[in-house]
Scaffold this motif. Structure first.
Motif, PDB file in Angstrom:
ATOM      1  N   LYS A 469       7.367 -28.280 -19.386  1.00 57.16           N
ATOM      2  CA  LYS A 469       8.408 -27.267 -18.435  1.00 57.16           C
ATOM      3  C   LYS A 469       7.563 -26.867 -17.715  1.00 57.16           C
ATOM      4  CE  LYS A 469      11.261 -23.263 -19.519  1.00 57.16           C
ATOM      5  NZ  LYS A 469      11.894 -22.620 -20.722  1.00 57.16           N
ATOM      6  N   GLU A 470       8.264 -26.607 -16.471  1.00 57.16           N
ATOM      7  CA  GLU A 470       7.507 -25.841 -15.395  1.00 57.16           C
ATOM      8  C   GLU A 470       7.441 -24.385 -15.695  1.00 57.16           C
ATOM      9  OE1 GLU A 470       6.874 -26.217 -10.790  1.00 57.16           O
ATOM     10  OE2 GLU A 470       6.363 -27.277 -12.728  1.00 57.16           O
ATOM     11  N   PRO A 471       6.261 -23.729 -15.519  1.00 57.73           N
ATOM     12  CA  PRO A 471       6.230 -22.381 -15.902  1.00 57.73           C
ATOM     13  C   PRO A 471       6.736 -21.457 -14.762  1.00 57.73           C
ATOM     14  CG  PRO A 471       4.092 -23.369 -16.124  1.00 57.73           C
ATOM     15  CD  PRO A 471       4.964 -24.445 -15.524  1.00 57.73           C
ATOM     16  N   ALA A 472       6.956 -20.177 -15.173  1.00 60.84           N
ATOM     17  CA  ALA A 472       7.638 -19.096 -14.098  1.00 60.84           C
ATOM     18  C   ALA A 472       6.247 -18.857 -13.196  1.00 60.84           C
ATOM     19  CB  ALA A 472       7.910 -17.954 -14.708  1.00 60.84           C
ATOM     20  N   LEU A 473       6.642 -18.624 -12.037  1.00 58.96           N
ATOM     21  CA  LEU A 473       5.835 -18.113 -10.867  1.00 58.96           C
ATOM     22  C   LEU A 473       5.064 -16.868 -11.228  1.00 58.96           C
ATOM     23  CD1 LEU A 473       4.696 -19.388  -8.106  1.00 58.96           C
ATOM     24  CD2 LEU A 473       6.231 -17.654  -7.055  1.00 58.96           C
ATOM     25  N   LEU A 474       3.834 -17.011 -11.109  1.00 62.94           N
ATOM     26  CA  LEU A 474       3.044 -15.633 -11.415  1.00 62.94           C
ATOM     27  C   LEU A 474       3.526 -14.417 -10.524  1.00 62.94           C
ATOM     28  CD1 LEU A 474       0.758 -14.507 -13.000  1.00 62.94           C
ATOM     29  CD2 LEU A 474      -0.700 -15.067 -11.035  1.00 62.94           C
ATOM     30  N   ASP A 475       3.499 -13.542 -10.549  1.00 62.58           N
ATOM     31  CA  ASP A 475       3.930 -12.391  -9.810  1.00 62.58           C
ATOM     32  C   ASP A 475       2.485 -11.366  -9.987  1.00 62.58           C
ATOM     33  OD1 ASP A 475       4.447 -10.274  -8.238  1.00 62.58           O
ATOM     34  OD2 ASP A 475       6.394  -9.967  -9.052  1.00 62.58           O
ATOM     35  N   PRO A 476       1.670 -11.467  -8.942  1.00 65.08           N
ATOM     36  CA  PRO A 476       0.574 -10.688  -9.189  1.00 65.08           C
ATOM     37  C   PRO A 476       0.617  -9.051  -9.190  1.00 65.08           C
ATOM     38  CG  PRO A 476       0.126 -12.301  -7.597  1.00 65.08           C
ATOM     39  CD  PRO A 476       1.710 -12.242  -7.818  1.00 65.08           C
ATOM     40  N   ALA A 477       1.872  -8.712  -8.676  1.00 65.40           N
ATOM     41  CA  ALA A 477       2.311  -7.397  -8.381  1.00 65.40           C
ATOM     42  C   ALA A 477       2.721  -6.797  -9.997  1.00 65.40           C
ATOM     43  CB  ALA A 477       3.281  -7.014  -7.481  1.00 65.40           C
ATOM     44  N   ARG A 478       2.956  -7.658 -10.744  1.00 68.15           N
ATOM     45  CA  ARG A 478       3.614  -7.055 -12.190  1.00 68.15           C
ATOM     46  C   ARG A 478       2.650  -7.674 -13.363  1.00 68.15           C
ATOM     47  NH1 ARG A 478       5.447  -4.590  -8.789  1.00 68.15           N
ATOM     48  NH2 ARG A 478       7.441  -4.836  -7.525  1.00 68.15           N
ATOM     49  N   TYR A 479       1.774  -8.204 -12.899  1.00 64.46           N
ATOM     50  CA  TYR A 479       1.029  -8.992 -14.058  1.00 64.46           C
ATOM     51  C   TYR A 479      -0.346  -8.058 -14.575  1.00 64.46           C
ATOM     52  CZ  TYR A 479      -1.906 -12.475 -16.675  1.00 64.46           C
ATOM     53  OH  TYR A 479      -2.622 -13.122 -17.338  1.00 64.46           O
ATOM     54  N   GLY A 480      -0.292  -8.016 -15.794  1.00 60.78           N
ATOM     55  CA  GLY A 480      -1.653  -7.280 -16.245  1.00 60.78           C
ATOM     56  C   GLY A 480      -1.007  -5.909 -16.454  1.00 60.78           C
ATOM     57  N   THR A 481      -2.019  -4.810 -16.631  1.00 57.59           N
ATOM     58  CA  THR A 481      -1.632  -3.558 -16.935  1.00 57.59           C
ATOM     59  C   THR A 481      -2.513  -2.624 -15.984  1.00 57.59           C
ATOM     60  OG1 THR A 481      -3.212  -3.059 -18.526  1.00 57.59           O
ATOM     61  CG2 THR A 481      -1.293  -4.006 -19.449  1.00 57.59           C
ATOM     62  N   PRO A 482      -1.489  -1.441 -15.814  1.00 61.56           N
ATOM     63  CA  PRO A 482      -2.392  -0.336 -14.737  1.00 61.56           C
ATOM     64  C   PRO A 482      -3.575   0.266 -15.283  1.00 61.56           C
ATOM     65  CG  PRO A 482       0.031  -0.158 -15.108  1.00 61.56           C
ATOM     66  CD  PRO A 482      -0.304  -0.991 -16.087  1.00 61.56           C
ATOM     67  N   ALA A 483      -4.274   0.489 -14.159  1.00 59.94           N
ATOM     68  CA  ALA A 483      -5.843   1.016 -14.660  1.00 59.94           C
ATOM     69  C   ALA A 483      -6.154   1.926 -13.440  1.00 59.94           C
ATOM     70  CB  ALA A 483      -6.652  -0.119 -14.867  1.00 59.94           C
ATOM     71  N   ALA A 484      -7.155   3.005 -13.732  1.00 52.74           N
ATOM     72  CA  ALA A 484      -7.488   3.949 -12.669  1.00 52.74           C
ATOM     73  C   ALA A 484      -8.168   3.050 -11.399  1.00 52.74           C
ATOM     74  CB  ALA A 484      -8.676   4.696 -13.329  1.00 52.74           C
ATOM     75  N   THR A 485      -7.764   3.770 -10.300  1.00 56.43           N
ATOM     76  CA  THR A 485      -8.255   2.975  -9.116  1.00 56.43           C
ATOM     77  C   THR A 485      -8.844   4.485  -8.296  1.00 56.43           C
ATOM     78  OG1 THR A 485      -6.142   3.124  -8.073  1.00 56.43           O
ATOM     79  CG2 THR A 485      -6.880   1.249  -8.891  1.00 56.43           C
ATOM     80  N   PRO A 486      -9.648   3.988  -7.376  1.00 50.93           N
ATOM     81  CA  PRO A 486     -10.627   4.989  -6.471  1.00 50.93           C
ATOM     82  C   PRO A 486      -9.376   5.832  -5.463  1.00 50.93           C
ATOM     83  CG  PRO A 486     -11.094   3.118  -5.726  1.00 50.93           C
ATOM     84  CD  PRO A 486     -10.097   2.692  -7.051  1.00 50.93           C
ATOM     85  N   PHE A 487      -8.246   5.130  -5.227  1.00 48.14           N
ATOM     86  CA  PHE A 487      -7.158   5.577  -4.151  1.00 48.14           C
ATOM     87  C   PHE A 487      -5.886   5.131  -5.019  1.00 48.14           C
ATOM     88  CE2 PHE A 487      -9.910   2.888  -2.072  1.00 48.14           C
ATOM     89  CZ  PHE A 487      -9.065   1.706  -1.949  1.00 48.14           C
ATOM     90  N   ALA A 488      -4.659   5.622  -4.261  1.00 46.06           N
ATOM     91  CA  ALA A 488      -3.471   5.234  -4.608  1.00 46.06           C
ATOM     92  C   ALA A 488      -2.615   5.233  -3.491  1.00 46.06           C
ATOM     93  CB  ALA A 488      -2.921   5.745  -5.800  1.00 46.06           C
ATOM     94  N   ALA A 489      -1.203   4.919  -3.994  1.00 49.53           N
ATOM     95  CA  ALA A 489      -0.107   5.021  -2.824  1.00 49.53           C
ATOM     96  C   ALA A 489      -0.196   6.475  -2.235  1.00 49.53           C
ATOM     97  CB  ALA A 489       1.051   4.386  -3.324  1.00 49.53           C
ATOM     98  N   GLY A 490      -0.280   7.509  -3.194  1.00 51.68           N
ATOM     99  CA  GLY A 490      -0.006   8.886  -2.813  1.00 51.68           C
ATOM    100  C   GLY A 490      -1.274   9.715  -2.128  1.00 51.68           C
ATOM    101  N   SER A 491      -2.412   8.719  -2.061  1.00 49.88           N
ATOM    102  CA  SER A 491      -3.540   9.322  -1.341  1.00 49.88           C
ATOM    103  C   SER A 491      -3.492   9.831  -0.045  1.00 49.88           C
ATOM    104  CB  SER A 491      -4.670   8.476  -1.406  1.00 49.88           C
ATOM    105  OG  SER A 491      -5.084   7.980  -2.969  1.00 49.88           O
ATOM    106  N   HIS A 492      -4.353  10.751   0.467  1.00 48.35           N
ATOM    107  CA  HIS A 492      -4.389  11.124   1.697  1.00 48.35           C
ATOM    108  C   HIS A 492      -5.047  10.171   2.604  1.00 48.35           C
ATOM    109  CE1 HIS A 492      -4.847  13.282   5.770  1.00 48.35           C
ATOM    110  NE2 HIS A 492      -6.003  12.989   5.669  1.00 48.35           N
ATOM    111  N   PHE A 493      -4.550   9.536   3.462  1.00 50.47           N
ATOM    112  CA  PHE A 493      -5.151   8.247   4.369  1.00 50.47           C
ATOM    113  C   PHE A 493      -5.458   8.983   5.774  1.00 50.47           C
ATOM    114  CE2 PHE A 493      -2.217   6.255   1.338  1.00 50.47           C
ATOM    115  CZ  PHE A 493      -3.163   5.179   0.814  1.00 50.47           C
TER     116      PHE A 493
END
Length: 636
Positions: A469-493
């Motif tokens: 059976k053909e597996p579902a296409l991986l979506d990297p934007a939704r795969y795994g679980t969140p973790a801390a990052t040094p900056f994010a969407a709400g950061s001052h750019f």
């Protein structure tokens, strides 16, 4: 649906051009019936193009706006001409002029979509000039019995001259300078382009070698670029350019923290070469881009690359001198950086799988040198890690079936808490890498890559499971679980840039080409993105073309913040090569922490060779190197 609308609109615009020429020719020659038919086609096509623009509002104004701002005025002009002058056609004063003028407006609007604003301007000038010449000719006295024949001949000649002049003008305007410097030209500081900026003083890229120059190298390699004949599993022979006589080149394996020294020796016949460390954040002087960070290594010469392997992961290396030719011919290989202080399991299987297409993009696709199905013997219970590398420019789908799998790394960065999948189907963009792991079961496990494949089984002789059976296409934007990052969407750019990708027909360096432009410009006219050391930078990629574009930023890793306006919700998605599909919008961010002049380009190298290149520059950094036909450096 985006592709259907996008290409339908381009086809309609293409149809409009010859119809507009017929309408103009017929109107100026008082052929009312022909002009009426051509005008009706133009009016209908304009309505369809407006409809296409309205449909594209679903993707946002960035996609619909560029069409509507050109097509709506053309439609209004056609409708006005129809209502005011052309009912019945050609019976009211000014009708012929209305048709000719409308044809001109429609032509300019079509050229704006097909070839860009510059081509539209040239088209407009050509139409005005042709109309003026035709009008002036009609005012000249001539013998009545010859007037009709002469008028038709002159109108035809004027049209041919106008089209030829516009074509020659566009071709000549596209010619690249024989010598270009990355230290000159326009820049974008995050608030708009500044034309004519020149870098002066400061630090040369040749000084940005890192802090490891005085230490003894831990891992030394020699890569010799040379011509060789390689044999595919089909028996077909390929006249390749290789590193060390093999293709792909030798796999380089080091440990995280190792100081790596690679000596490049060029034995190619009459061609320069470099080595670029794809995905490795090396010091700028070691990046291996001809004309930007070094001169191409001439035949018979050598160059030594030194860098610290600071990040564990799967990477690859390839020539960045005439890359669109040399990578295709075989000048590439894998680089694997194993984690520091994590001993490898002796019973584990760790295999790097490089997908490559020999010849042109429609040539023979292989995994290594095998276009067919390979077989591997792996005892049940063994851990298996497959490092999937796509050396091509087009995305390729890798599928793993037969065992539960985890996607454990993307572009050399570990996925946080990767979930177990019943199988994996991964769209790997050009230049990108994905690592997958599974435990070998008693039954076969099949890896497929759009043609070639590998079957792993305890016996080593099993065939692929074609009923899987053909597996579902991986979506990297939704795969795994969140973790801390040094900056994010709400950061001052500190800097924000938007790169709009369009598809244009026209010329590049004097030859016909399909160009994929960045903010309606091609190299070397794309402004450099200018940053300062320490800046937090946001870049938005808007792909308004009908092709995939794997955008590769040298020397940095980007954190994907959102796709099509939706924030990423899985593991932090770090990339150095981001596949931006047709109709997609990605928002990414990175810390400017590696000073230099860095390429940022589409890794479909044929797109790059046709001008889809820009650069990221740090304030105060200059380059003494030049590119162009008058130099030995041709990075793409």
């Amino acid at each position: 649906m985006f592709l259907w609308v996008h290409y339908a609109d381009m086809v309609i615009a293409l149809v409009q051009l010859p119809v507009a020429v017929v309408a103009w020719w017929a109107a100026t020659g008082r052929h009312s019936r022909t002009s009426a038919v051509a005008f009706a086609v133009l009016l209908g096509a304009a309505v369809l193009r407006v409809a296409a623009g309205l449909v594209l509002l679903r993707w946002g104004w960035e996609f619909a706006g560029p069409r509507l701002v050109w097509v709506v005025p053309a439609l209004l002009a056609a409708a006005t001409a129809h209502l005011v002058w052309l009912r019945p056609t050609g019976r009211r004063p000014g009708g012929a002029g209305a048709v000719a003028g409308t044809a001109g407006i429609v032509s300019v609007a079509a050229m704006a979509q097909l070839a860009g604003v510059g081509a539209a301007a040239v088209t407009g000038v050509a139409i005005v000039a042709a109309s003026a010449m035709g009008y002036a000719y009609r005012r000249l006295p001539r013998r009545p019995e010859r007037a009709g024949r002469w008028r038709a001949a002159v109108r035809a000649a004027v049209g041919v001259v106008a089209v030829a002049a516009a074509t020659v003008g566009l071709s000549m305007a596209s010619a690249l300078p024989a010598r270009s410097s990355m230290s000159g030209g326009a820049v974008d500081d995050g608030g708009g382009a500044v034309a004519g900026h020149q870098h002066s003083g400061g630090i040369s890229v040749t000084e940005l070698t890192g802090a490891d120059g005085g230490e003894a190298a831990v891992r030394r390699f020699t890569l010799t670029a040379q011509a060789a004949t390689v044999r595919l599993d089909s028996g077909a022979q390929v006249a390749a350019w290789t590193f060390n006589g093999v293709a792909p080149g030798p796999q380089l394996v080091v440990r995280q923290g190792d100081l790596v020294e690679v000596t490049l020796v060029n034995r190619l016949p009459g061609a320069g070469v470099t080595v670029h460390w794809h995905g490795v954040d090396v010091p700028n002087a070691m990046d291996g881009v001809a004309g930007v960070t070094q001169d191409a290594v001439a035949p018979g010469a050598t160059f030594v690359y030194r860098f610290r392997a600071s990040r564990a992961g799967t990477y690859w290396y390839h020539s960045h001198e005439m890359a669109s030719v040399q990578v295709r011919r075989g000048l590439f290989g894998a680089l694997v950086v194993l984690p520091r202080d994590v001993p490898a399991r002796q019973d584990a299987v760790d295999e790097t799988v490089l997908r490559h297409t020999w010849g042109d993009e429609d040539g023979v696709a292989t995994l290594g040198l095998a276009a067919g199905v390979q077989r591997r013997s792996v005892p049940a219970g063994r851990p298996v890690r497959l490092r999937l590398v796509n050396s091509d420019g087009k995305p390729a789908t890798f599928t793993v079936t037969g065992a539960p799998v985890r996607v454990v790394a993307i572009d050399g960065t570990d996925v946080h808490e990767p979930g177990v999948l019943p199988g994996a189907r991964i769209l790997v963009g050009g230049g990108a890498r994905y690592d997958v792991e599974f435990t070998m079961p008693d039954a076969p496990v099949t890896l497929r890559a759009e043609g070639p494949g590998i079957v792993y089984s305890p016996s080593g002789d099993a065939g692929p499971d074609r009923a899987a059976k053909e597996p579902a296409l991986l979506d990297p934007a939704r795969y795994g679980t969140p973790a801390a990052t040094p900056f994010a969407a709400g950061s001052h750019f500190d800097r924000r840039f938007v790169l709009r990708i369009d598809e244009r027909l026209g010329f590049y360096d004097g030859r016909p080409a399909v160009r994929y432009t960045l903010n309606d410009a091609s190299f070397p006219d794309v402004p450099m993105l200018m940053v300062a050391d320490g800046d937090l930078v946001e870049v938005t990629y808007v792909n308004r073309s009908g092709q995939h574009h794997p955008m590769h930023l040298h020397g940095h890793h980007m954190l994907v913040l959102s796709r099509d306006g939706r924030a990423t919700t899985g593991s932090p998605w770090w990339v150095d090569t981001l596949d931006v599909g047709p109709g997609e919008t990605f928002r990414v961010a990175f810390r400017a922490d590696n000073p230099g002049l860095w390429m940022d380009h589409c890794h479909d190298l044929e797109h790059a060779a046709n001008g889809m290149i820009l650069h990221l520059g740090y304030t105060g950094v200059t380059s003494p190197f030049l590119t162009g036909s008058g130099t030995a450096n041709h990075p793409e």
